[in-house]
Design an enzyme around this catalytic site. Structure first.
Site, short mmCIF file in Angstrom:
data_model
loop_
_atom_site.label_atom_id
_atom_site.label_comp_id
_atom_site.label_asym_id
_atom_site.label_seq_id
_atom_site.Cartn_x
_atom_site.Cartn_y
_atom_site.Cartn_z
N ARG A 1 82.04 31.79 99.48
CA ARG A 1 80.99 31.31 98.57
C ARG A 1 80.53 32.44 97.67
O ARG A 1 80.19 33.52 98.14
CB ARG A 1 79.82 30.76 99.38
CG ARG A 1 80.30 29.63 100.29
CD ARG A 1 79.20 28.98 101.09
NE ARG A 1 79.78 27.88 101.86
CZ ARG A 1 79.08 27.03 102.60
NH1 ARG A 1 77.76 27.15 102.67
NH2 ARG A 1 79.68 26.07 103.26
N ARG B 1 73.27 35.43 104.65
CA ARG B 1 73.89 34.81 103.47
C ARG B 1 74.99 35.73 102.97
O ARG B 1 74.70 36.81 102.46
CB ARG B 1 72.84 34.56 102.37
CG ARG B 1 73.36 33.79 101.16
CD ARG B 1 72.27 33.61 100.10
NE ARG B 1 71.14 32.86 100.61
CZ ARG B 1 71.08 31.52 100.65
NH1 ARG B 1 72.09 30.81 100.19
NH2 ARG B 1 70.03 30.91 101.15
N GLU C 1 68.44 26.92 108.07
CA GLU C 1 69.57 26.02 108.26
C GLU C 1 70.74 26.69 108.98
O GLU C 1 71.21 27.75 108.59
CB GLU C 1 70.05 25.53 106.89
CG GLU C 1 71.26 24.62 106.98
CD GLU C 1 71.80 24.19 105.60
OE1 GLU C 1 71.06 24.30 104.61
OE2 GLU C 1 72.96 23.77 105.55
N SER D 1 74.52 21.12 109.20
CA SER D 1 74.20 20.09 108.23
C SER D 1 75.16 18.93 108.43
O SER D 1 76.36 19.15 108.57
CB SER D 1 74.36 20.69 106.84
OG SER D 1 74.04 19.73 105.86
N ARG E 1 75.49 32.66 110.89
CA ARG E 1 74.11 32.24 111.11
C ARG E 1 73.83 31.98 112.60
O ARG E 1 72.71 32.18 113.08
CB ARG E 1 73.79 31.00 110.28
CG ARG E 1 73.71 31.36 108.81
CD ARG E 1 72.99 30.34 107.98
NE ARG E 1 72.95 30.82 106.59
CZ ARG E 1 72.40 30.16 105.59
NH1 ARG E 1 71.82 28.98 105.80
NH2 ARG E 1 72.39 30.66 104.38
#
Length: 422
Positions: free
Chosen positions: A261, A276, A348, A351, A388
């Site tokens: 990403r 991140r 988060e 998901s 995470r």
RNA sequence: GGAGAUGUCGCAUAGUGGCCUAGUGCGCCCGCCUGCUAAGCGGGUUGAGGUUGAUACCUCUCGCGGGUUCAAAUCCCGCCAUCUCCGCCA
């Protein structure tokens, strides 16, 4: 994309869904006129083409002067057909381009509004009271360095900011989580998959990642390939251009892949540690099923995500993501957010999305039913995003001396406690 | 990276410019016949789009995309995939 017939049959339903997302309903009227123009162009072209074919059959049989006359006539018609075909193709492309920008119909059950308008569905476990325990919690990076688990300095040296090395117990932790996730996935009836993480434009486009999310995607221009941001992409494209036997549904997969990403819109956000990053590994669940069964399957996927976080003994909450924050493909999305002690809030970690037939239409994945073929429904959900999850495990399991107590599920892989190495 | 071959309906195959509205066989589905099954007989069997109240009709679809032509499964160009050989490589 959604079913184009809705534009003619029930445009108000689309307008309402747009409003729920906080998006403009104007696009619906643009689409309706583009659709009308497209259909008119098709009718014009097909009429001319039918005439051309009819004359063509006569030319084949005719002789002499009659043939010459027909040839002159049909030659003229040829130009008309060519023009009409081009006009029809252009009108189709215009409609298609606009239509692909239209997001899936946000569910009436999704909370209206934007990012902050989520609804908390459940809260599980209790965050530890470090003040009562008599020490201030360290953040995951500090812990990771004490344990010899995370090296972001050398990650930056070798690859740039937002890159890292997992070292020693850090590397073992990812491997253990991967193995545990695969074991659970098989128990639940999912097929483990290791998909390619470089895909063609059609796979990326079909899953809806080249729309507003395009800036977040790595692209290899020399080869016209994209690095996937999630194995949802190859897993969705896996059955593209296929018509599936209904007896084989649901098809449930668990894909392990790296995720890339660019984080283009996230400058300055979550810059510390590995929360991140530009690359991480993830085990992702992906299901093909029927539209009718998709709603129950969505709950089932959420159930598996919760079972996973329960097994890792993490405090977390479940939110119902607001319509404006759903992304292009989903009609509804549940996020699981684990407690991050150093930030004093839930973040988060997984998901679960129901994309209904939106991706299946773009990727041309159908099921053969009694009334012909219909697009399948696709759903996806995170089983374990490594970085995470490691953040949450280190921070929630930490002890005053910098050691980390692991959940029982990981004891067979790494023992009960990770000790500082220095 | 270089050289060559191949790509037609679920499968196998026929089709080298108009008679292709893509034929045939197998498989599959429906029916007939038949103690049952098989065989036999008849019919059906890619998908998408458009017109339409419905029935029905029309257009596209021979790996994908362009081109030539009045007309393309068929001729030309590009791409993709598969196979064979050479080179390189974990």
């Amino acid at each position: 994309m959604i079913d184009a017939r809705l534009l003619r049959d029930d445009p108000d339903q689309i307008r309402e869904a747009q409003v729920r997302r906080g998006a403009s309903p104007e696009i619906v009227d643009q689409l309706i006129s583009a659709d009308e123009a497209r259909r008119a162009a098709i009718a014009t072209y097909e009429t001319a083409r039918a005439e051309q074919k009819r004359l063509g059959a006569q030319v084949a049989k005719a002789q002499g002067d009659e043939k010459q006359a027909l040839l002159a006539q049909t030659k003229e018609l040829s130009a008309t057909v060519k023009g009409a075909e081009a006009a029809q193709a252009e009108a189709g492309a215009t409609f298609d381009e606009l239509f692909r920008q239209l997001p899936n119909l946000a569910s009436p059950e999704a909370p209206a509004g934007g990012e902050d308008d989520f609804v908390v569905l459940d809260t599980v476990g209790t965050p530890r009271d470090f003040a009562a325990e008599g020490f201030a919690p360290r953040d995951h990076l500090e812990l990771g360095e004490l344990l010899g688990a995370i090296d972001v300095e050398r990650g930056a040296k070798v690859s740039g900011s937002r890159f890292y090395f997992l070292t020693g117990v850090g590397a073992r932790l990812e491997l253990a989580l991967t193995q545990l996730a695969a074991t659970k996935a098989v128990e639940w009836g999912l097929t483990p998959m290791i998909p390619p993480s470089l895909v063609r434009p059609s796979a990326m486009e079909g899953t809806g990642f080249l729309g507003q999310a395009a800036d977040d995607v790595y692209y290899l221009e020399k080869d016209d390939l994209y690095l996937v941001g999630t194995s949802e992409v190859p897993l969705a494209a896996y059955h593209s251009d296929e018509i599936l036997d209904p007896a084989t549904l649901p098809r449930r997969y668990a894909g392990f892949s790296p995720c890339f990403r660019r984080e283009a819109g996230s400058h300055g956000k979550d810059t510390r540690g590995i929360f991140r990053v530009h690359w991480f590994d993830k085990v992702e669940m992906f299901v093909y099923t029927t539209l009718e069964d998709s709603y129950a399957e969505h709950e089932r996927i959420l159930g598996w995500e919760r079972a996973w976080l329960d097994a890792l003994e993490l405090p977390y909450r479940v939110i119902d993501v607001a319509a404006g924050d759903l992304g292009l493909s989903a009609i509804r999305k549940f996020d699981c957010e684990a407690w991050v002690p150093s930030q004093g809030r839930y973040r988060e970690v997984s998901s679960a999305s129901n994309c209904t037939s939106f991706q299946a239409r773009r990727l041309d994945i159908r099921v053969r039913g009694e009334a012909g073929t219909t697009p399948v429904a696709t759903l996806n959900g995170t089983l374990c995003a490594m970085t995470r999850t490691i953040v949450a495990l280190l921070e929630n399991g930490q002890q005053a001396d910098g050691s980390v107590r692991l959940p029982a599920a990981l004891h067979p892989f790494l023992g009960e406690v990770l000790e500082p190495i220095a």
